[in-house]
Design an enzyme around this catalytic site. Structure first.
Site, PDB file in Angstrom:
ATOM      1  N   SER A 125       4.609  -1.623   4.727  1.00 58.45           N
ATOM      2  CA  SER A 125       5.162  -2.244   5.927  1.00 58.45           C
ATOM      3  C   SER A 125       6.354  -1.449   6.436  1.00 58.45           C
ATOM      4  O   SER A 125       7.087  -0.833   5.646  1.00 58.45           O
ATOM      5  CB  SER A 125       5.614  -3.653   5.549  1.00 58.45           C
ATOM      6  N   TYR A 149      10.581  -9.660  -0.223  1.00 56.84           N
ATOM      7  CA  TYR A 149       9.271  -9.193   0.248  1.00 56.84           C
ATOM      8  C   TYR A 149       9.301  -7.670   0.433  1.00 56.84           C
ATOM      9  O   TYR A 149       8.413  -6.944  -0.045  1.00 56.84           O
ATOM     10  CB  TYR A 149       8.894  -9.880   1.566  1.00 56.84           C
ATOM     11  N   LYS A 153       7.231  -4.295  -1.470  1.00 54.69           N
ATOM     12  CA  LYS A 153       6.519  -3.178  -0.831  1.00 54.69           C
ATOM     13  C   LYS A 153       7.113  -1.838  -1.280  1.00 54.69           C
ATOM     14  O   LYS A 153       6.395  -0.877  -1.561  1.00 54.69           O
ATOM     15  CB  LYS A 153       6.574  -3.315   0.695  1.00 54.69           C
ATOM     16  N   ARG A 292      19.481 -13.997  14.418  1.00 50.19           N
ATOM     17  CA  ARG A 292      19.153 -14.410  13.047  1.00 50.19           C
ATOM     18  C   ARG A 292      19.681 -13.352  12.093  1.00 50.19           C
ATOM     19  O   ARG A 292      19.455 -12.160  12.322  1.00 50.19           O
ATOM     20  CB  ARG A 292      17.633 -14.453  12.897  1.00 50.19           C
ATOM     21  N   PRO A 293      20.377 -13.764  11.014  1.00 52.49           N
ATOM     22  CA  PRO A 293      20.884 -12.752  10.092  1.00 52.49           C
ATOM     23  C   PRO A 293      19.729 -11.904   9.549  1.00 52.49           C
ATOM     24  O   PRO A 293      18.669 -12.444   9.240  1.00 52.49           O
ATOM     25  CB  PRO A 293      21.532 -13.558   8.958  1.00 52.49           C
TER      26      PRO A 293
HETATM   27  N1  LIG Z   1       0.993  -9.244   9.222  1.00 47.51           N
HETATM   28  C1  LIG Z   1       2.069  -8.453   9.164  1.00 47.51           C
HETATM   29  O1  LIG Z   1       2.991  -8.586   9.981  1.00 47.51           O
HETATM   30  C2  LIG Z   1       2.174  -7.358   8.127  1.00 47.51           C
HETATM   31  C3  LIG Z   1       3.044  -6.281   8.366  1.00 47.51           C
HETATM   32  C4  LIG Z   1       3.152  -5.282   7.412  1.00 47.51           C
HETATM   33  C5  LIG Z   1       2.421  -5.370   6.232  1.00 47.51           C
HETATM   34  N2  LIG Z   1       1.590  -6.421   6.023  1.00 47.51           N
HETATM   35  C6  LIG Z   1       0.834  -6.477   4.761  1.00 47.51           C
HETATM   36  O2  LIG Z   1      -0.556  -6.456   5.056  1.00 47.51           O
HETATM   37  C7  LIG Z   1      -1.281  -7.219   4.081  1.00 47.51           C
HETATM   38  C8  LIG Z   1      -2.130  -8.239   4.794  1.00 47.51           C
HETATM   39  O3  LIG Z   1      -1.308  -9.043   5.633  1.00 47.51           O
HETATM   40  P1  LIG Z   1      -1.889 -10.193   6.563  1.00 47.51           P
HETATM   41  O4  LIG Z   1      -0.983 -10.301   7.725  1.00 47.51           O
HETATM   42  O5  LIG Z   1      -3.331  -9.986   6.787  1.00 47.51           O
HETATM   43  O6  LIG Z   1      -1.626 -11.447   5.632  1.00 47.51           O
HETATM   44  P2  LIG Z   1      -2.559 -12.660   5.231  1.00 47.51           P
HETATM   45  O7  LIG Z   1      -1.721 -13.638   4.483  1.00 47.51           O
HETATM   46  O8  LIG Z   1      -3.322 -13.151   6.413  1.00 47.51           O
HETATM   47  O9  LIG Z   1      -3.596 -11.970   4.228  1.00 47.51           O
HETATM   48  C9  LIG Z   1      -3.324 -11.786   2.868  1.00 47.51           C
HETATM   49  C10 LIG Z   1      -4.509 -12.328   2.085  1.00 47.51           C
HETATM   50  O10 LIG Z   1      -4.276 -12.117   0.701  1.00 47.51           O
HETATM   51  C11 LIG Z   1      -4.677 -13.259   0.005  1.00 47.51           C
HETATM   52  N3  LIG Z   1      -3.972 -13.283  -1.264  1.00 47.51           N
HETATM   53  C12 LIG Z   1      -2.631 -13.398  -1.484  1.00 47.51           C
HETATM   54  N4  LIG Z   1      -2.386 -13.356  -2.798  1.00 47.51           N
HETATM   55  C13 LIG Z   1      -3.576 -13.204  -3.421  1.00 47.51           C
HETATM   56  C14 LIG Z   1      -3.977 -13.096  -4.782  1.00 47.51           C
HETATM   57  N5  LIG Z   1      -3.097 -13.152  -5.784  1.00 47.51           N
HETATM   58  N6  LIG Z   1      -5.296 -12.927  -5.058  1.00 47.51           N
HETATM   59  C15 LIG Z   1      -6.212 -12.865  -4.062  1.00 47.51           C
HETATM   60  N7  LIG Z   1      -5.903 -12.978  -2.757  1.00 47.51           N
HETATM   61  C16 LIG Z   1      -4.586 -13.142  -2.462  1.00 47.51           C
HETATM   62  C17 LIG Z   1      -4.352 -14.433   0.925  1.00 47.51           C
HETATM   63  O11 LIG Z   1      -5.108 -15.593   0.636  1.00 47.51           O
HETATM   64  C18 LIG Z   1      -4.698 -13.850   2.280  1.00 47.51           C
HETATM   65  O12 LIG Z   1      -6.040 -14.101   2.623  1.00 47.51           O
HETATM   66  C19 LIG Z   1      -0.223  -7.815   3.153  1.00 47.51           C
HETATM   67  O13 LIG Z   1      -0.100  -6.980   2.027  1.00 47.51           O
HETATM   68  C20 LIG Z   1       1.036  -7.761   3.977  1.00 47.51           C
HETATM   69  O14 LIG Z   1       2.190  -7.704   3.178  1.00 47.51           O
HETATM   70  C21 LIG Z   1       1.435  -7.413   6.952  1.00 47.51           C
END
Ligand SMILES: NC(=O)c1ccc[n+]([C@@H]2O[C@H](COP(=O)([O-])OP(=O)(O)OC[C@H]3O[C@@H](n4cnc5c(N)ncnc54)[C@H](O)[C@@H]3O)[C@@H](O)[C@H]2O)c1
Length: 339
Positions: A125, A149, A153, A292-293
């Site tokens: 991220s 968080y 990462k 927001r902080p």
């Molecule tokens: N959406 C954003 O703004 C953003 C930005 C940067 C990085 N990311 C990263 O991208 C990835 C996907 O994000 P997203 O927005 O699709 O989130 P999301 O929450 O929609 O998807 C994550 C999925 O992982 C599953 N999950 C979580 N823990 C689990 C576990 N222990 N076992 C099996 N499944 C598990 C959840 O049920 C969910 O379906 C994440 O790693 C997130 O940190 C997201």
């Protein structure tokens, strides 16, 4: 074509990536424990893909269960999305975040090691850049996490770098996403946050559809053109295609790499509000609150390296992001659960 294991497969970004991988001819096996997603995603994906999907309900922290998935499906690469992602929640529940995000990553790496699977795409991220010193942000910018968080990462990236250094056979693509928004053009899948949305676009969409009375704008006195925070919003379909391109590179050329996936353009909160009003034909009332902080004034990517290495570039503009987001929101005013 290589077989890909998708973790967090029913989540927002992974579900769109699943379709993109199938369209590119990959075989895909999805795993998720539905910690933050709905099983309703699966029949919808199946409808869109026009084929039966391979899926296992598995917690990625459960190494024996993961090993079984590797035994049965023998993936050639893993795209590892599964993680908790809410910054505020991570401040309140750091142990859950470290356990799930790093415990999950370690278990996935161990299962890969045991199965002799050495190609991974990792969801990182832009949060790893902390408060950016310079814009646009290039991959060699200083790294700093400002919350648990972000730490997961940053530590995840470090763990993978150490793994790559330990054996040349490991090949890892670390993708630093900026702000994913939008939805599949069908309106059948999209972002469905539980409770109050943490991110701007789903919040704006819920105001436009009448689920929430007004948007809270945190700060209009930032040193930006209209005083509100500026972010690099990227269409989730563009992001999904970035994963297809990253996998192609991993299989075609030796070496690991880290790239930004963003558009290279920033949009302010008020620009997003105006674009969403235009796309939806609905008003988005807002109220300005204090900053927001922890929020940074502005953040956008330099996506040059992704273009050079992967031949990938984001194609969709803010208007299209808002149109697709609105289609998803208006067809599913209460998300998946109401289906
Ligand atoms: N959406 C954003 O703004 C953003 C930005 C940067 C990085 N990311 C990263 O991208 C990835 C996907 O994000 P997203 O927005 O699709 O989130 P999301 O929450 O929609 O998807 C994550 C999925 O992982 C599953 N999950 C979580 N823990 C689990 C576990 N222990 N076992 C099996 N499944 C598990 C959840 O049920 C969910 O379906 C994440 O790693 C997130 O940190 C997201």
């Amino acid at each position: 074509m290589p077989r890909i294991l998708l973790t967090g497969a029913t989540g927002y970004i992974a579900s769109h990536t699943w379709l993109a991988l199938l369209a590119a001819g990959h075989q895909v096996v999805g795993v998720d424990n539905f910690a933050n997603s709905s099983p309703v995603v699966l029949p919808r994906l199946q409808h869109l893909a026009g084929e039966v999907l391979l899926f296992e309900r598995v917690d990625v922290c459960d190494l024996p269960a993961l090993r079984q998935v590797f035994d049965v499906h023998a993936p050639d690469a893993v795209v590892h999305f599964a993680a908790h992602k809410a910054v505020g929640e991570s401040v309140e529940r750091p142990l859950d975040y470290y356990a799930n995000n790093l415990g999950g990553l370690m278990a996935v790496c161990r299962a890969m090691h045991a199965a002799d699977c050495r190609h991974m795409v990792f969801s990182s991220s832009a949060t790893v850049y902390g408060v950016p010193e310079r814009l646009p942000i290039t991959e060699d910018a200083p790294l700093a996490a400002t919350n648990p968080y972000g730490q997961t990462k940053l530590i995840g990236e470090t763990l993978l770098r150490d793994l790559v250094a330990s054996r040349a056979s490991w090949q890892v693509a670390t993708l630093r996403y900026f702000n994913p928004v939008g939805a599949h053009p069908s309106g059948l899948i999209g972002e469905d946050p539980r409770g109050v949305p943490n991110n701007l676009m789903p919040y704006v969409a819920q105001v436009a559809v009448g689920r929430r009375p007004f948007l809270q704008v945190f700060g209009d006195d930032y040193p930006t053109p209209d005083g509100t925070g500026v972010r690099d919003y990227i269409h989730v379909v563009d992001l999904a295609l970035g994963h297809v391109a990253a996998l192609a590179r991993l299989f075609d050329a030796p070496g690991s790499f880290t790239v930004n996936l963003g558009t290279g353009r920033g949009a302010s909160v008020l620009e997003v509000v105006r674009a969403f009003e235009a796309a939806s034909g609905r008003p988005v009332p807002y109220r300005v609150l204090p900053r927001r902080p922890g929020d940074v004034a502005a953040c956008w990517a330099d996506p040059t390296l992704a273009h050079e290495l992967l031949g990938w570039r984001a194609r969709f503009d803010l208007a299209r992001m808002c149109e697709d987001s609105w289609r998803w929101q208006s067809l599913n005013p209460n998300g998946f659960e109401a289906s």
